[in-house]
Design an enzyme around this catalytic site. Structure first.
Site, PDB file in Angstrom:
ATOM      1  N   THR A 128       0.804  -1.169  -0.365  1.00 41.48           N
ATOM      2  CA  THR A 128       0.049   0.026   0.232  1.00 41.48           C
ATOM      3  C   THR A 128       1.245   1.252  -0.135  1.00 41.48           C
ATOM      4  O   THR A 128       0.455   2.232  -0.606  1.00 41.48           O
ATOM      5  CB  THR A 128      -0.756  -0.027   1.392  1.00 41.48           C
ATOM      6  OG1 THR A 128      -2.122  -1.122   0.964  1.00 41.48           O
ATOM      7  CG2 THR A 128      -1.041   1.284   1.120  1.00 41.48           C
ATOM      8  N   SER A 167       1.790  -7.385  -1.112  1.00 40.32           N
ATOM      9  CA  SER A 167       2.038  -8.356  -0.886  1.00 40.32           C
ATOM     10  C   SER A 167       1.325  -9.603  -0.638  1.00 40.32           C
ATOM     11  O   SER A 167       1.971 -11.272  -0.184  1.00 40.32           O
ATOM     12  CB  SER A 167       2.727  -7.808   0.964  1.00 40.32           C
ATOM     13  OG  SER A 167       1.209  -8.080   1.592  1.00 40.32           O
ATOM     14  N   THR A 196       1.357  -4.314   4.061  1.00 44.84           N
ATOM     15  CA  THR A 196       1.297  -5.095   5.518  1.00 44.84           C
ATOM     16  C   THR A 196       0.621  -6.153   5.603  1.00 44.84           C
ATOM     17  O   THR A 196       0.849  -7.274   6.353  1.00 44.84           O
ATOM     18  CB  THR A 196      -0.373  -4.281   6.760  1.00 44.84           C
ATOM     19  OG1 THR A 196      -1.322  -4.260   5.499  1.00 44.84           O
ATOM     20  CG2 THR A 196       0.794  -2.605   6.483  1.00 44.84           C
ATOM     21  N   ASP A 197      -0.072  -6.837   4.440  1.00 38.60           N
ATOM     22  CA  ASP A 197      -0.744  -8.122   4.754  1.00 38.60           C
ATOM     23  C   ASP A 197       0.193  -9.355   4.713  1.00 38.60           C
ATOM     24  O   ASP A 197      -0.506 -10.260   5.390  1.00 38.60           O
ATOM     25  CB  ASP A 197      -1.755  -8.037   3.239  1.00 38.60           C
ATOM     26  CG  ASP A 197      -2.974  -7.358   3.190  1.00 38.60           C
ATOM     27  OD1 ASP A 197      -3.246  -6.443   3.149  1.00 38.60           O
ATOM     28  OD2 ASP A 197      -3.260  -7.055   2.019  1.00 38.60           O
TER      29      ASP A 197
HETATM   30  N1  ASP Z   1      -2.848  -5.384  -0.192  1.00 35.98           N
HETATM   31  C1  ASP Z   1      -1.322  -4.199   0.550  1.00 35.98           C
HETATM   32  C2  ASP Z   1      -0.828  -5.355   0.922  1.00 35.98           C
HETATM   33  O1  ASP Z   1      -0.154  -5.911   1.673  1.00 35.98           O
HETATM   34  C3  ASP Z   1      -1.920  -3.578   1.624  1.00 35.98           C
HETATM   35  C4  ASP Z   1      -1.227  -2.719   2.923  1.00 35.98           C
HETATM   36  O2  ASP Z   1      -0.145  -2.888   2.666  1.00 35.98           O
HETATM   37  O3  ASP Z   1      -1.101  -2.550   3.911  1.00 35.98           O
HETATM   38  O4  ASP Z   1       0.512  -5.080  -0.104  1.00 35.98           O
END
Ligand code: ASP
Length: 332
Positions: free
Chosen positions: A12, A54, A85-86
């Protein structure tokens, strides 16, 4: 000034809108340019290793990240990985076993809202991550997010949207960062020389039990993988219905490794407590998570199975604490 290598992998933090939702598109250099105050904290160089959500990160990417750090290890004082974050907690766990006892800090961070958007948490997380990576007293691998500093073996995503997205499982946060000040609660200890591992056995899977789940799913996994982690209920056990017991005994006799952990977020497993766990643990020699996170169990099993195929050595290594991943020891 300390020299930091920032390794961009996407997420993100680097995302911009597209017709189909957010997609990582900003380069690591662009991230740095958007937060000019980072230059006041450290001398930073950037590498664009990946630029992906991710969700698409695999253990092969963990190895790539570890190799990137290894080849640049002598040239920098610390490392910051920007990451979605995922699956950040899985990457953090994976790196914990690939890079052990690092004297230099390796920090993983990201954001819940893209850096390019208003009200993003990205700039704060980047500043905190660089600050922590450039600090004289930092070492080892940790996630720095929303002011929390969490050991890489203990971190879990806990909120999909809130800024304080991560928490430390069965272990305290090791520091907090507030207004550019690091308040340290504990120093992660080192158990030996800095050591890089180059491989993982990625033929490891995880199964979450749900009431009524057919044991065919387990049989398929046990036939397909060298090791599996079963996320069971409560303190740990397997259902008496279907053929769970025999599936596991047959597989472990064939040399497969089975680790049992729990779906309960806190306090870990205690398989011997109830008959539903005790009997299978004794008969099949199941390993259990105790207070390790599921993410750490999965990554540790990948590491252990890449190092040895001997069942006594698998057990010994699995129960040897790495980077504070396990507090309770196997006392049986
Ligand atoms: N879908 C994103 C990822 O994990 C979510 C994030 O980065 O907060 O790449």
């Amino acid at each position: 000034m300390k020299k930091i290598l920032m390794i961009g992998t996407g997420g993100t933090i680097a995302s911009l809108p597209s017709e189909n939702g957010l997609v990582p598109q900003m380069s690591t250099k662009e991230l740095l340019e958007k937060v000019p105050s980072l230059k006041e904290i450290a001398e930073i160089e950037a590498i664009q290793l990946l630029n992906i959500d991710s969700t698409n990160i695999t253990p092969v990417h963990w190895i790539l990240m570890a190799e990137t750090i290894r080849t640049n290890y002598d040239a920098y004082d610390g490392f910051v990985i920007t990451h979605g974050t995922d699956t950040m907690a899985y990457t953090a766990a994976g790196l914990s076993y690939l890079i052990q006892n690092s004297r230099k800090p390796i920090v993983i961070t990201g954001a819940q809202i893209p850096l390019a958007e208003e009200n993003s948490d990205a700039a704060r997380n980047l500043r905190d991550a660089v600050l922590y990576a450039a600090d004289e007293n930092s070492r080892g691998i940790q996630v720095v997010f929303s002011g929390s500093v969490i050991l890489s073996t203990r971190v879990r995503k806990n909120y999909t949207k809130r800024f304080d997205a991560f928490y430390s499982v069965n272990f305290p946060e090791i520091a907090r960062i507030t207004n550019g000040h690091i308040l340290r609660y504990m120093e992660p200890s080192l158990d030996g020389e800095t050591r890089f591992y180059h491989d993982l056995n990625t033929n490891v899977g995880l199964l979450k039990l749900v009431p009524g789940l057919k044991s065919d799913v387990l049989r398929f996994l046990l036939e397909t993988y060298d090791g599996i982690v079963i996320e069971s209920f409560g303190s740990g056990g397997i259902p008496a219905y279907y053929d769970y017991f025999n599936e596991i005994v047959t597989a472990t006799e064939k040399g497969k490794t089975v680790v049992m952990t729990t779906q309960v977020p806190n306090e870990g497993s205690d398989i011997s407590l109830y008959e539903v766990g005790n009997r299978i643990k004794k008969t099949a020699g199941l390993l259990e998570s105790y207070d390790m996170t599921s993410e750490a169990c999965l990554a540790k099993l990948m590491w252990v199975l890449s190092v040895t195929k001997d069942s006594a050595e698998i057990k010994r290594l699995f129960y040897t604490p790495v980077a504070h991943d396990l507090l309770r020891s196997e006392a049986e």
